[in-house]
Design an enzyme around this catalytic site. Structure first.
Site, PDB file in Angstrom:
ATOM      1  N   HIS A 145       0.861  -1.191   0.000  1.00 45.96           N
ATOM      2  CA  HIS A 145       0.000   0.000   0.000  1.00 45.96           C
ATOM      3  C   HIS A 145       0.888   1.229   0.000  1.00 45.96           C
ATOM      4  CE1 HIS A 145      -2.847   3.059   1.231  1.00 45.96           C
ATOM      5  NE2 HIS A 145      -3.812   2.220   0.942  1.00 45.96           N
ATOM      6  N   LYS A 531     -14.942   4.303  -7.219  1.00 48.08           N
ATOM      7  CA  LYS A 531     -14.409   5.384  -8.061  1.00 48.08           C
ATOM      8  C   LYS A 531     -15.286   5.584  -9.296  1.00 48.08           C
ATOM      9  CE  LYS A 531     -10.477   4.536 -10.203  1.00 48.08           C
ATOM     10  NZ  LYS A 531     -10.486   4.782 -11.657  1.00 48.08           N
TER      11      LYS A 531
END
EC number: 4.1.1.31
Length: 858
Positions: A145, A531
């Site tokens: 990440h 998104k």
């Protein structure tokens, strides 16, 4: 000192704060310490509504040199590292107190005892409960990440601080805080994938190594308390990794990196298991003259020259030697452990087996000698490109990609009836896509699954079979030695997913593979769907896709196992993992479930063995109960109402994104471009150059940018569309539908963490004609907060008081970092700013500081 946990937390935070102050005085001087205290006081006054203090704070920050700004951000960031440490210790203390207080009549919520009671109340006998738990597989998949950017050196100091706090040695504690403050936080260069592999797997051989045996023992002990007899359980938890195998959009994940990832994980596991076997050689000193020994144990140890008359020592020394020479397998070691365990139990030494062998057995079943088998992930277009070159070189078709979609599927299905390779012997692939695809398959030793991102059609997965055949992994009519997993991510793909799966299961190649593998694994992506369609529609689409995909599996008679690609932020499916499992659709939870564990979340969940045990306990509680069978279906009118609101929600979300000037506003208002330019992660931020469309951005940076400016837009925008439904209906749905309740509570977390007052400061970076976008966001935030509080008939975080308190106490300390960040962004974007190395370093540190302060970054 008071034993009240909150009093202890406050005392530790105060102590660490004082020690940090001493370190600042020593290393940075009294003048700088006075600046830190001045900024802290002004920020607190501003937070309490003192406008003059706010203006004074802005003026003070504007007058700082870049070096002073960097030092100020570093001071506040280190404060948050220390506060986070104290909060983790607080959670450990609270966990222990609650565990000590539980009784059979009043078990701890979401705990092993509560699970054992629930299984008995549902009518399961001990044998049935044991069989049910031994069937379960909770697969946790570790991923890299970009915001887990703390250097391993910092992690080392923070873990040492844990030990110093436990020991209560104030002098060593002060020395360690000084070391922490004097350590460079920012990486000099962008992390390599090798860095991410070492960092991402860190907790597996450390805290999780300690936690896994405790999970198994805790489950067994709970069942013994409820049923009166102790069962034998294996670890229901397994681990996988994407780090070093996730090639989607990351050109730095080469076949060589994939090979390194496998070697590194296997070597880490081998070292830990060698240590464990060495311990058994030392501890199991039972003399043959005193204890009867099974023939298998005696014979296995005969080749060992030492420890005459001590057969168990010789037995484990023989196992040690086999593992040292890399001649052992996970299955062989498990069988050997079970043989020794039987021998001990047969002579009444069950306690010895339980204390010394069971922990190692749990670790072997959880980690194996691979530690965490590696998944490969590649984007469907790259796989089809590789397949097209292979088919062209092999003379099958000159332009596979030009064929209609149905014809591509038919051609691949026909071609996969034979076992012939297509590349001429000794000839290397010309195209990069084929070279990388075949190289990765050859380098891939400990195989997890092959995930195909952006799956649109069956041939996306059949391409993997063709490539696997080329390296000898596929033979017609047989399953591959790994799962091939479609990943459905966008709204359109989630809606098409049931049809794609149906066609896959009608395809003879894939059906034979799925039957041989005992089912189909399907991954659903929480990030790209959000998104693409906004928060509410993404959640509903994921829910409906799971229902429909499960029905397709039922029609064919094959189980569908879901792999949930959740992030840590609300926008990416974050929140308490146990509650998320409880809110999944009825009938969608089988005996196996997979979840991603993002790099950013690892420290929060696994930094201490007690925290790791509790996290796994909560997930297993909900998973074990959900896997028993279908829960209650939501009412049809609830579904209809939510579908209507979700459509309106997406319309509002997309209207915002498509409005002229929105992405110009986004690039000016947030640090998105700077996130892409700074050494935060190995993966590029952009899919394409400048942001002109949401598809140009990866999901994590999109969320991260909104988090930095304290808006957290992806976690709530569009939810106000629910206001079109009657309030009484919304309250009824909230009370009666776990999925709806979980969705609203996740949004409430994002809304509570957002701070539109701080966000307003970033308008200084935005051209005047674009500032109206901020006003719209602020109005929408207020409107959504009011709506949720009306539904809850309570404050946003009415059932998350600890989080509410944490936000309230942290905000005054995060605010200065944001204020400094605005000024740093202004300077960085000015002519010549990008060439200023000190400015780049200060800006990166501010991004890390906000992430540390919010305990969530994207």
């Amino acid at each position: 000192m008071s034993q009240d946990p909150f009093a202890l937390l406050k005392a530790e935070v105060d102590l660490l704060g004082r020690l940090l102050g001493e370190a600042i005085r020593t290393l940075s001087g009294e003048r700088f310490f006075a600046l830190v205290e001045e900024v802290r006081a002004l920020a607190k006054a501003r937070r309490q509504g003192d406008e003059a203090a706010g203006e004074a704070l802005l003026a003070r920050v504007e007058g700082l040199s870049t070096e002073e700004a960097e030092a100020l951000v570093r001071a506040f960031t280190h404060y948050f590292h220390l506060v986070n440490l104290a909060e983790e210790r607080h959670r450990v203390r609270v966990n222990r107190l609650r565990a000590q207080a539980e009784t059979l009549e009043s078990p701890r919520p979401e705990g092993f005892l509560a699970l054992a009671k629930a299984l008995k109340e549902r009518g399961l006998s001990l044998e049935e409960a044991e069989a049910h738990l031994n069937r379960l597989e909770l697969l946790l998949t570790f991923t890299a990440h970009p915001t887990e950017t703390r250097r391993r050196t910092l992690r080392h100091h923070l873990e040492a601080l844990q030990r110093e706090l436990e020991a209560g040695d104030r002098e060593r504690l002060a020395a360690r805080v000084a070391l922490l403050y004097g350590t460079e936080e920012v990486r000099k260069a962008r992390p390599t994938v090798e860095d991410e592999i070492k960092g991402g797997l860190y907790y597996l051989p450390t805290t999780l190594w300690e936690a896994v045996p405790r999970v198994v023992a805790g489950l067994e002990a709970a069942l013994e308390r409820v049923y009166g007899r102790r069962p034998r359980l294996k670890s229901p938890v397994r681990f996988r990794s994407w780090i070093g195998g996730d090639r989607d959009g990351n050109p730095f994940v080469t076949p060589e990196v994939t090979a390194f990832a496998g070697r590194y994980a296997r070597e880490v596991a081998r070292r830990r298991f060698l240590e464990a076997l060495e311990d058994l050689v030392r501890d199991l000193s039972l003399a043959e003259a005193r204890v009867p020994v099974p023939r298998e144990v005696r014979e296995r140890g005969e080749g060992v020259e030492r420890f005459m008359g001590e057969p168990y020592r010789r037995y484990f020394a023989a196992l040690y030697r086999a593992l040292e020479r890399e001649e052992a397998t996970t299955e062989g070691l498990l069988a050997a452990l079970k043989a020794a365990e039987r021998g001990l139990r047969e002579v009444g030494l069950g306690r010895v087996a339980e204390a010394f062998l069971d922990p190692l057995e749990a670790r072997l079943s959880a980690f194996g000698l691979e530690l965490a088998p590696l998944d490969l992930r590649e984007e469907s277009g790259r796989l089809l490109e590789a397949a097209a070159e292979l088919l062209r070189v092999g003379g099958v078709h000159p332009d596979f990609l030009a064929l209609p979609q149905e014809e591509r599927e038919r051609l691949l299905t026909e071609e996969l009836k034979t076992a012939r390779p297509l590349l001429p012997v000794g000839e290397a692939p010309e195209g990069e896509a084929l070279r990388v695809a075949l190289g990765a398959l050859k380098a891939w030793r400990d195989k997890g699954a092959h995930v195909v991102s952006m799956t649109h059609h069956p041939e996306d997965l059949l391409a993997v079979f063709l490539l696997a055949r080329e390296v000898g992994l596929y033979r017609p009519g047989r399953p591959l030695p790994f799962d091939v997993v479609p990943l459905f991510e966008t709204l359109e793909d989630l809606r098409r997913a049931p049809g794609v799966l149906r066609r896959l299961l009608e395809n003879p190649v894939f059906l034979a593979h799925a039957r041989g593998r005992g089912g189909v694994e399907v991954m659903i992506g929480y990030s790209d769907s959000n998104k693409d369609a906004g928060f509410l529609m993404a959640n509903l689409a994921l829910y409906e896709a799971q229902e429909a995909l499960s029905r397709v599996g039922e029609e064919v008679g094959l189980p569908v196992y879901f792999f949930h690609g959740r992030g840590t932020s609300t926008a990416r499916g974050g929140g308490p993992a146990g509650r998320a499992i409880a809110s999944l659709p009825p009938r969608s939870v089988g005996r196996r479930i997979r979840l991603t564990e993002q790099g950013e979340a690892l420290a929060d969940r696994y930094s201490h063995p007690d925290l790791a045990v509790r996290h796994l306990e909560q997930m297993l509680y909900h998973f074990a109960l959900a896997a028993l069978g279908p829960g209650q279906e939501p009412e049809a009118r609830w579904r209809e109402a939510l579908a209507q609101a979700a459509e309106e929600s997406t319309r509002r979300y997309r209207a915002l994104l498509q409005e002229e000037g929105f992405f110009d506003f986004f690039e000016a208002f947030t640090p998105i471009r700077e996130i892409g330019e700074l050494p935060i992660a190995s993966r590029p931020v952009y899919r394409r150059g400048r942001v002109r469309d949401i598809r140009d951005l990866r999901a994590i940076p999109w969320v991260m940018a909104w988090t930095q400016v304290r808006v957290l837009l992806p976690g709530w925008y569009g939810l106000s569309a629910l206001e079109e439904l009657p309030l009484d209906l919304l309250r009824e749905m909230y009370r009666g539908w776990p999925f709806f309740a979980s969705t609203l509570e996740a949004a409430a977390m994002a809304l509570a963490k957002a701070d539109m007052g701080v966000a307003r400061l970033y308008l200084r970076l935005v051209p005047e004609p674009l500032r109206f976008f901020y006003r719209r966001l602020a109005e929408e935030h207020a409107r959504t907060v009011a709506l949720l509080e009306a539904v809850f008939q309570a404050p946003l975080l009415h059932n998350q008081r600890t989080l509410e308190r944490q936000i309230r106490l942290r905000n005054p300390y995060v605010d200065p970092i944001n204020i400094v960040q605005v000024e740093l962004l202004r300077r960085y974007r000015a002519p010549g700013g990008k060439e200023d190395e000190a400015l780049r370093r200060a800006l990166l540190l501010s991004i890390l500081g906000v992430a540390a302060g919010l305990r969530n970054a994207g």
